[in-house]
Design a protein around this motif. Structure first.
Motif, short mmCIF file in Angstrom:
data_model
loop_
_atom_site.label_atom_id
_atom_site.label_comp_id
_atom_site.label_asym_id
_atom_site.label_seq_id
_atom_site.Cartn_x
_atom_site.Cartn_y
_atom_site.Cartn_z
N PRO A 79 0.83 -1.22 0.00
CA PRO A 79 0.00 0.00 0.00
C PRO A 79 0.85 1.26 0.00
CG PRO A 79 -0.75 -1.57 1.66
CD PRO A 79 0.56 -2.07 1.18
N GLU A 80 0.45 2.26 -0.78
CA GLU A 80 -0.44 2.20 -1.92
C GLU A 80 0.40 2.46 -3.16
OE1 GLU A 80 -3.37 5.14 -0.86
OE2 GLU A 80 -4.23 3.88 0.74
N ASN A 81 1.55 1.76 -3.23
CA ASN A 81 2.60 2.00 -4.21
C ASN A 81 2.59 0.92 -5.29
OD1 ASN A 81 4.75 3.38 -5.33
ND2 ASN A 81 6.23 2.82 -3.75
N ARG A 82 3.42 1.11 -6.30
CA ARG A 82 3.60 0.12 -7.35
C ARG A 82 5.06 0.08 -7.76
NH1 ARG A 82 0.91 2.15 -12.92
NH2 ARG A 82 1.94 0.22 -13.63
N PRO A 83 5.55 -1.05 -8.27
CA PRO A 83 6.91 -1.08 -8.81
C PRO A 83 7.04 -0.12 -9.99
CG PRO A 83 6.04 -3.31 -8.52
CD PRO A 83 4.89 -2.37 -8.35
N ALA A 84 8.24 0.39 -10.18
CA ALA A 84 8.47 1.33 -11.28
C ALA A 84 8.29 0.67 -12.63
CB ALA A 84 9.87 1.92 -11.17
N ASN A 85 8.43 -0.64 -12.70
CA ASN A 85 8.37 -1.35 -13.98
C ASN A 85 7.29 -2.43 -14.01
OD1 ASN A 85 9.67 -2.93 -12.07
ND2 ASN A 85 11.09 -3.88 -13.55
N ALA A 86 6.29 -2.30 -13.15
CA ALA A 86 5.23 -3.31 -13.12
C ALA A 86 3.96 -2.67 -12.57
CB ALA A 86 5.65 -4.51 -12.27
N SER A 87 2.92 -3.47 -12.48
CA SER A 87 1.64 -2.98 -11.99
C SER A 87 1.57 -3.10 -10.46
CB SER A 87 0.50 -3.77 -12.64
OG SER A 87 -0.74 -3.17 -12.36
N TRP A 88 0.45 -2.65 -9.92
CA TRP A 88 0.31 -2.57 -8.46
C TRP A 88 0.28 -3.95 -7.80
CZ3 TRP A 88 -2.15 0.43 -12.05
CH2 TRP A 88 -1.93 1.82 -11.98
N GLY A 89 -0.45 -4.86 -8.40
CA GLY A 89 -0.49 -6.22 -7.89
C GLY A 89 0.74 -6.97 -8.32
N ALA A 90 1.61 -7.33 -7.38
CA ALA A 90 2.92 -7.87 -7.73
C ALA A 90 3.21 -9.13 -6.92
CB ALA A 90 3.99 -6.80 -7.51
N ILE A 91 4.48 -9.32 -6.58
CA ILE A 91 4.93 -10.53 -5.88
C ILE A 91 5.87 -10.13 -4.74
CG2 ILE A 91 6.12 -12.75 -6.15
CD1 ILE A 91 5.59 -12.53 -9.18
N ASN A 92 5.70 -10.75 -3.59
CA ASN A 92 6.63 -10.63 -2.45
C ASN A 92 6.91 -9.18 -2.04
OD1 ASN A 92 6.84 -13.36 -2.18
ND2 ASN A 92 8.96 -13.53 -2.90
N ALA A 93 5.86 -8.42 -1.82
CA ALA A 93 6.06 -7.10 -1.21
C ALA A 93 6.69 -7.28 0.16
CB ALA A 93 4.73 -6.37 -1.08
N ALA A 94 7.64 -6.42 0.49
CA ALA A 94 8.35 -6.54 1.77
C ALA A 94 7.37 -6.52 2.94
CB ALA A 94 9.36 -5.40 1.90
N MET A 95 6.33 -5.68 2.85
CA MET A 95 5.36 -5.63 3.95
C MET A 95 4.66 -6.97 4.11
SD MET A 95 2.08 -3.15 4.54
CE MET A 95 1.52 -2.90 6.23
N ASP A 96 4.26 -7.58 3.00
CA ASP A 96 3.57 -8.86 3.09
C ASP A 96 4.46 -9.94 3.69
OD1 ASP A 96 1.15 -8.00 2.15
OD2 ASP A 96 1.50 -8.62 0.07
N LEU A 97 5.74 -9.94 3.33
CA LEU A 97 6.67 -10.92 3.91
C LEU A 97 6.80 -10.71 5.41
CD1 LEU A 97 9.56 -10.95 1.26
CD2 LEU A 97 7.66 -12.57 1.49
N SER A 98 6.98 -9.45 5.82
CA SER A 98 7.13 -9.16 7.26
C SER A 98 5.87 -9.51 8.02
CB SER A 98 7.47 -7.68 7.45
OG SER A 98 8.73 -7.36 6.93
N ALA A 99 4.71 -9.16 7.46
CA ALA A 99 3.44 -9.42 8.15
C ALA A 99 3.17 -10.90 8.28
CB ALA A 99 2.31 -8.73 7.40
N ALA A 100 3.41 -11.66 7.21
CA ALA A 100 3.17 -13.10 7.27
C ALA A 100 4.07 -13.76 8.30
CB ALA A 100 3.39 -13.72 5.89
#
Length: 739
Positions: free
Chosen positions: A483-504
């Motif tokens: 939330p609420e960012n996107r990779p510079a070279n991809a779309s918003w829905g991506a893979i292995n966001a750091a926040m998701d890894l930490s939260a899980a």
């Protein structure tokens, strides 16, 4: 002048704008006082007041069957695949929070020498006074009623629903009837195209004088004082007002007693005396004294706001932040606007926004000894857990729970998302919302069974959701949203966001600590998650998946979730990751200058022991004209968009720069700005079960710990680390000559 911090604020002029109006609340009802002396207004709010807009019938998208195909496409490198993971619905906002009505007090125009309005943070009393006139109002925690006492020889009282942005199609009915020597005013409002509405009831009780019914109000002349008792009730269908009226009458002046009939002012004092112990004890648990100039402490709030480098301003904003946070927490935690608004058009629906705003606002609940805030948050969470289960099942085909990104307080369902804000992909919300509840359990040394249950539900979600792996056999969080960012070279829905890894990782390990019987499996699952990635700039990457490039100029700092509020990344345990996180913080822009972004930055900087960066982030807010004279804040500079983020988050920043704790560590004075060379912080709570008082100066510091349980912790200061053995019931004094 004053010898200590001022626990209130004042102004020498009326509040012409509702945003500048002083605030009172009990976590259910809110009162906002503004207006000229001849037309004074109290805007009445209630946490339950949300306007039906279709969201009351909204459901999560049924996308579970399509999830495996989305995961396949993302893992195959189709980096915009998540943009098509939708059921085609338009963006649906949650039901918007709105004000109920304003109580209008009209008096004949007169010269008003010596005008002053004030709010007392220790009692919650709002007061306006000028020669011959006095008006006082508070919202009772004991009786859940808005209590006003007005001294004026000529007064017209009415309830007025006509506030900015009110829908033209509101169905409004008013009545006024005589009640003993006073009047009973009722305002009934039904929302357009809905069977839902709300009813406001005000009992007008004069002491002496004469009351005439002049619809829609009551005209009181010659009274020594006038007591007003007000409640608002949201309901479906018609409301039988009889029990609500009777409840107000029971609070009214007692007609018979040993000393004769009770006056309105005496009844006001009686009701205030019932309220004060509940409010005062909570507010005064923690205090901050920055040794400010007594002359500056005595200034009006508007004058103090013009001195952004003044320690007196930080003292007052700390006090105001605690006061407003406490006052807006009860039935529910604070909304984007706390508990108050004077306009029906609340930005972002005045919602509970769970991907930073609510989380930041409640950040000081445990450390600053406000269990009332924690309980309000817990109440919201536990009522909505069945909805969270629906989110997990419908979107991800999983057991367990997934928290929504936004809520109106009624529903916990995920339905607010769009292509550019694919918030339905976000899985980290439950962990962040539960973090203050876990912190609270750690401070008191007991595990709340409700929190334990919720944590188990989060872990069960991850058991079902985390099953895709990378080429190294590591689990993959896919889809993943930062939330609420996107990779510079991809779309918003991506893979292995750091926040998701930490939260899980955090959710699984925390659930394991609460449930020893499941601990082995959940810890093993956490161990299979991939590590964080450091990018080519030496910064902690926002997405750990190789090939996803960072976008640095953004208001959110989701990728640094492992630094704050978690303890996953610290300068002590993970120094390399901490350096990478600090580099990420250095590279982060502020995008649109949102207040929450600046203070989130400050919280992360404090954890990384960067006092200069804390000072800079605070300065952006203090020098950016973010605060109204009410000391409630705005979302953007120049007091643009009424919003509680800065007001409620600032106390957490000031505590974190002075004291940090984990269940096994105490960190003293980690990030003190040069503008705060001395001071005293009293009453903070640590996560290892000790209260703490701290005093510091440029040459020395003293901390007094009052532990409630025996424990060995690590003490961290600028001089290094040493063990600290604490014994329950025995004060422990720490003296530092350098910090």
């Amino acid at each position: 002048m004053t010898d200590g911090p001022v626990h209130g604020t004042w102004e020498p002029r009326p509040a012409a704008r509702w945003e500048d109006g002083f605030l009172s609340g009990n976590g259910h009802h809110g009162a906002l006082l503004f207006g000229d002396p001849e037309d004074e207004r109290v805007v009445v709010t209630h946490h339950t007041l949300v306007r039906p807009n279709g969201a009351e019938h909204a459901r999560p998208p049924r996308l579970a069957a399509e999830l495996p195909a989305l995961q396949d496409r993302l893992l195959a490198g189709e980096l915009d695949a998540a943009e098509r993971f939708t059921d085609g619905r338009p963006l649906q906002w949650v039901q918007p929070f709105h004000p109920a009505f304003q109580i209008r007090l009209r008096r004949p125009r007169a010269e008003e020498p010596g005008y002053r309005r004030s709010v007392d943070f220790t009692t919650g009393v709002l007061r306006t006074q000028c020669q011959g006139r006095l008006s006082q109002v508070f919202v009772s925690r004991a009786d859940d009623v808005i209590v006003q006492c007005v001294e004026a020889p000529d007064l017209v009282v009415s309830l007025d629903h006509r506030l900015p942005g009110a829908p033209h199609a509101l169905m409004v009915g008013q009545s006024i009837v005589r009640a003993a020597d006073g009047a009973l005013i009722t305002l009934r409002v039904r929302y357009p195209h809905s069977d839902r509405g709300y009813t406001g009831i005000t009992l007008v009780v004069p002491t002496g004088g004469r009351t005439a019914l002049v619809p829609p109000g009551a005209h009181v002349t010659g009274a020594a004082s006038v007591l007003l008792l007000t409640r608002v009730v949201r309901h479906t269908g018609e409301l039988d007002t009889t029990p609500h009226v009777e409840a107000l009458r029971e609070l009214a002046p007692e007609s018979e007693s040993e000393s004769g009939a009770e006056s309105g002012s005496e009844a006001y004092t009686r009701l205030l005396d019932r309220h004060i112990p509940l409010h005062h004890a909570a507010y005064r648990r923690v205090t901050l004294d920055l040794a400010a100039d007594p002359a500056e402490r005595a200034l009006a709030g508007s004058e103090l706001l013009d001195r952004p480098d003044s320690p007196a301003l930080l003292e007052r904003l700390f006090a105001a932040g605690r006061y407003h946070l406490l006052s807006s927490s009860g039935l529910l935690p604070p909304r984007l606007t706390g508990l108050w608004t004077g306009d029906w058009d609340t930005a972002w629906s005045g919602a509970f926004t769970n991907d930073a705003n609510l989380n930041l606002q409640t950040a000081s609940a445990a450390c600053a000894a406000l269990p009332e805030v924690t309980e309000a948050l817990a109440s919201l969470i536990h009522r909505q857990l069945p909805d969270w289960q629906d989110n997990a099942r419908e979107i991800f085909g999983a057991r367990g729970v997934v928290a929504p990104p936004h809520s109106d307080g009624e529903s916990g369902l995920t339905y607010h998302f769009s292509r550019e804000y694919p918030l339905h992909l976000w899985t980290a919300g439950a962990d962040w919302l539960l973090k203050p509840l876990v912190d609270h359990d750690e401070t008191r040394g007991e595990q709340d069974p409700r929190t334990a249950h919720a944590l188990a539900e989060v872990a069960r979600f991850y058991e079902d959701f985390l099953h895709r792996v990378d080429e190294h056999g590591r689990l993959v969080v896919v889809p993943s949203y930062s939330p609420e960012n996107r990779p510079a070279n991809a779309s918003w829905g991506a893979i292995n966001a750091a926040m998701d890894l930490s939260a899980a990782r955090h959710a699984l390990l925390t659930a394991a600590a609460y449930h020893p019987g499941e601990a082995t499996a959940w810890r093993a699952l956490a161990d299979r998650l991939p590590p964080h990635r450091t990018n080519a700039d030496g910064a902690l990457a926002e997405w750990a998946w190789p090939g996803l490039d960072d976008t640095y100029d953004h208001r959110h700092l989701s990728h640094l979730y492992g630094v704050w509020p978690l303890d996953e990344i610290t300068p002590y345990d993970t120094p390399d990751l901490a350096r990478a996180a600090h580099r990420a913080l250095e590279l982060r822009g502020s995008e649109n200058d949102s207040a929450h972004g600046h203070l989130h930055h400050a919280l992360v900087a404090a954890r990384l022991r960067d006092g200069e960066r804390v000072a800079h982030a605070l300065g952006q807010v203090l020098k950016g004209d973010f605060f109204h004279t009410s000391l409630m804040s705005a979302h953007y500079p120049n007091r643009d968009v009424y919003n509680a983020d800065a007001a409620h988050t600032l106390p957490a920043v000031l505590v974190e720069m002075l004291v940090q704790s984990t269940p096994d560590r105490l960190v003293l004075l980690p990030a003190v700005p040069a503008t705060c060379p001395r001071g005293e912080l009293r009453g903070v709570r640590t996560r290892f079960g000790a209260a703490l008082d701290l005093t510091w100066s440029p040459t020395e510091a003293t901390a007094v710990l009052r532990p409630t349980r025996s424990h060995r912790v690590e003490l961290r200061t600028s001089s290094g680390a040493e063990p600290l053995d604490l014994v329950a019931g025995e004060d422990h004094v720490i003296r530092l000559e350098a910090w």
